[in-house]
Design a protein around this motif. Sequence first.
Motif, short mmCIF file in Angstrom:
data_model
loop_
_atom_site.label_atom_id
_atom_site.label_comp_id
_atom_site.label_asym_id
_atom_site.label_seq_id
_atom_site.Cartn_x
_atom_site.Cartn_y
_atom_site.Cartn_z
N ALA A 1 10.09 -2.08 -5.21
CA ALA A 1 9.16 -3.06 -4.65
C ALA A 1 8.99 -3.88 -5.93
O ALA A 1 8.57 -4.91 -5.71
N ALA A 2 10.23 -3.75 -6.94
CA ALA A 2 9.75 -4.58 -8.04
C ALA A 2 10.34 -5.57 -7.74
O ALA A 2 10.00 -6.91 -7.91
N LYS A 3 11.23 -5.74 -6.67
CA LYS A 3 12.47 -6.96 -6.42
C LYS A 3 11.62 -7.66 -5.72
O LYS A 3 11.31 -8.88 -5.24
N GLU A 4 10.56 -7.24 -4.81
CA GLU A 4 9.32 -7.47 -3.90
C GLU A 4 8.10 -8.37 -4.75
O GLU A 4 7.14 -8.71 -4.19
N ASN A 5 7.98 -8.39 -6.36
CA ASN A 5 6.73 -8.35 -7.33
C ASN A 5 5.47 -7.57 -6.12
O ASN A 5 4.65 -7.92 -7.14
N HIS A 6 5.83 -6.49 -5.68
CA HIS A 6 4.85 -5.74 -5.38
C HIS A 6 4.65 -4.16 -6.27
O HIS A 6 3.64 -3.31 -6.71
N MET A 7 5.63 -4.48 -7.59
CA MET A 7 4.97 -3.38 -9.03
C MET A 7 5.93 -4.69 -10.03
O MET A 7 6.73 -5.74 -9.87
N PRO A 8 5.42 -4.35 -11.12
CA PRO A 8 5.94 -4.95 -12.68
C PRO A 8 7.20 -5.53 -12.31
O PRO A 8 8.17 -5.05 -12.17
N SER A 9 7.71 -7.03 -12.55
CA SER A 9 9.53 -7.35 -12.09
C SER A 9 10.09 -6.57 -12.65
O SER A 9 11.55 -6.16 -13.07
N PHE A 10 9.89 -6.55 -14.56
CA PHE A 10 10.61 -5.76 -15.13
C PHE A 10 11.01 -3.84 -14.89
O PHE A 10 12.60 -3.79 -15.02
N LEU A 11 10.38 -3.55 -14.20
CA LEU A 11 11.18 -2.43 -14.03
C LEU A 11 12.45 -2.29 -12.65
O LEU A 11 12.71 -1.30 -12.38
N ALA A 12 12.46 -3.90 -11.94
CA ALA A 12 13.70 -3.77 -11.38
C ALA A 12 15.09 -4.76 -12.16
O ALA A 12 16.08 -4.38 -12.01
N SER A 13 15.39 -4.29 -13.50
CA SER A 13 15.96 -4.79 -14.35
C SER A 13 17.18 -3.95 -14.61
O SER A 13 17.23 -2.71 -14.91
N ILE A 14 17.99 -4.31 -14.94
CA ILE A 14 19.76 -3.49 -15.15
C ILE A 14 19.73 -3.07 -16.91
O ILE A 14 19.81 -4.40 -17.33
N ASN A 15 20.16 -2.42 -17.34
CA ASN A 15 20.64 -2.42 -18.40
C ASN A 15 21.84 -2.54 -18.72
O ASN A 15 22.54 -2.38 -17.96
N SER A 16 21.82 -3.59 -19.35
CA SER A 16 23.54 -4.14 -20.11
C SER A 16 24.39 -3.10 -20.00
O SER A 16 25.86 -3.23 -20.07
N HIS A 17 24.07 -1.63 -21.07
CA HIS A 17 25.09 -1.20 -21.29
C HIS A 17 25.71 -0.10 -20.11
O HIS A 17 26.70 -0.14 -20.14
N LEU A 18 24.14 0.92 -19.35
CA LEU A 18 24.65 1.29 -19.00
C LEU A 18 24.81 1.11 -17.15
O LEU A 18 25.50 1.82 -16.63
N VAL B 1 11.29 2.30 -6.53
CA VAL B 1 10.46 1.04 -7.52
C VAL B 1 11.25 -0.19 -7.58
O VAL B 1 10.53 -1.16 -7.72
N CYS B 2 12.00 -0.05 -7.93
CA CYS B 2 13.55 -1.53 -7.45
C CYS B 2 13.13 -1.99 -6.38
O CYS B 2 13.03 -3.34 -6.56
N LEU C 1 0.82 -1.28 0.40
CA LEU C 1 0.03 0.22 0.28
C LEU C 1 0.41 1.58 -0.22
O LEU C 1 0.42 2.47 -0.27
N VAL C 2 1.77 1.24 0.76
CA VAL C 2 2.68 2.42 0.76
C VAL C 2 3.67 2.34 -0.97
O VAL C 2 3.31 3.59 -1.40
N SER C 3 3.98 1.05 -1.34
CA SER C 3 4.39 1.37 -2.66
C SER C 3 3.19 2.09 -3.40
O SER C 3 2.98 2.43 -4.66
N TRP C 4 1.91 1.54 -3.61
CA TRP C 4 1.46 1.87 -4.33
C TRP C 4 0.88 3.42 -4.38
O TRP C 4 0.18 3.73 -5.43
N THR C 5 0.42 3.29 -3.25
CA THR C 5 0.59 4.92 -3.22
C THR C 5 1.58 6.24 -3.57
O THR C 5 1.50 7.23 -4.47
N VAL C 6 2.89 5.83 -3.12
CA VAL C 6 4.29 6.73 -3.38
C VAL C 6 4.62 6.67 -4.79
O VAL C 6 4.68 7.36 -4.94
N ILE C 7 4.80 5.62 -4.66
CA ILE C 7 4.92 5.69 -6.76
C ILE C 7 3.94 5.91 -8.01
O ILE C 7 4.41 6.37 -8.32
N LEU C 8 2.99 5.86 -7.59
CA LEU C 8 1.81 5.99 -8.50
C LEU C 8 1.10 7.26 -8.60
O LEU C 8 0.49 7.71 -9.79
N VAL C 9 1.42 8.23 -7.09
CA VAL C 9 1.02 8.97 -7.01
C VAL C 9 2.18 10.08 -6.39
O VAL C 9 2.08 11.23 -7.06
#
Length: 470
Positions: free
Chosen positions: A344-361, A341-342, A122-130
Amino acid sequence: MHHRASKAKEHKKETAKGTMYSPLTKSKSGSFKKDREVKTVTLLQGVALIIGVMIGSGIFVSPRYVLEKSGSIGMMIVVWILCGMIALLGSLCYCELGAMIQESGGEYIYIKEAYGHLVAFLVSWTVILVLKPASIAIICMGFAYYSCLPFLPEETSEEPTLLVKFIAMICIIVLTVINCISTKLGAQTQVLFTSMKLLAVGLVVIIGAYNLATGHTQNFQNVFKGTSRDPGQLVHAFYSGLWAFDGWNALNYVAGDLQNPAKNLPRAMLMALPLVTLCYVLVNIAYLSVLTPAEIISSSAVAVSFGEKLNPVFLAVMPLLVACSCFGAANGSVFTNSKVVCAAAKENHMPSFLASINSHLKMPIYAVSFPSCIAILLLIPSNLESLISCFSFAAWLFYGGTISSLLVLRYKLPNKHRPYKVWTIIPVLMVMVALYLVIAPFVEKPKPSLIALAYILSGIPFYYIFARKK
């Protein structure tokens, strides 16, 4: 051996093609493994982050509301000092949590450990989205408005809304790109713009000191005359002051990136908070050395009115300095938001791809970009201020919950190593302050608080449908 060699060849082929991102690997239990992270944020950058996020447009705008609601100059100064003390005591509580749990993510991480996954969602739901995207949008619109102000014709009565929103959108995109390139670049940008905003504050203070030395002290007689005795009015005075102090918890969002957090977290807090409080008090005294209380209350931007009364040169310079201050605050917000965001995503509280690390940067570019995209969408409506005020009580609801989690974790994990430990009376006092700041506006104007509470609770079905089942 042959199997390993073929795997290595496949890996080389993927690297040669250039993968868009490298997902985080999972353990047998299904949870994300914690990658070895390089500690890139220094003590100086941590101090710059706290100051940079805290000193935005608030000190250049909100003094009018603090003075109006407190009723007198003396009480206004008292409110600013007490707001600084509240922020400092709150930050000391966060120091214990950040030194004990050395992970990035701020309130989300601590509430998850104390109260479980549902409350953390509920914290991530409110903080990240609003909350965070709306905050970025508001600050960037402030940057855009003050950037345009020196170039607008004097006879213009209407604000160039479309131009302001367009510049704000460009500002969000530029800051997102900076923070996608590297954490180090984002931190260096923060140091640069923190220096610029301290220059702006210093300029105002020096002018105020000169005016006082030359006898402009007429506004400092009977300073407590007219002090408000209405508790409701004083609550709003504190809200306006605390809004200018908002961001005192910024460093906890990047605790996982901070070098030696057990020592540098409390050091950074104890360096930044007293400095900001001193700056705010001195700036308000400087305003009163030039402007009368009536002029401050009637001004939509006190710093601009301050420059206008001094000299036409300052009328052009002050808006640009305020714009730089807003830019630095927005950069700090973008810099810290990705950590929530990272986490929350690592705990599957947000879509997990949001925690993905770009291979170049080697950066979580989706986590950085996601809140910024929402912020750009929030620029479309015109009532962002009402959205923030609607959720203002939610911020202190989460602050109070986080500080209370310190007491809960002392009970649940009594043997957990705590490199820094705050006196118990401080979190108890801060929980009481948070309760007061949550309940008072709820009683006075229940509708906005009920709307915010309804949104927070609306995340419960999403948790059971998506997050709990991963």
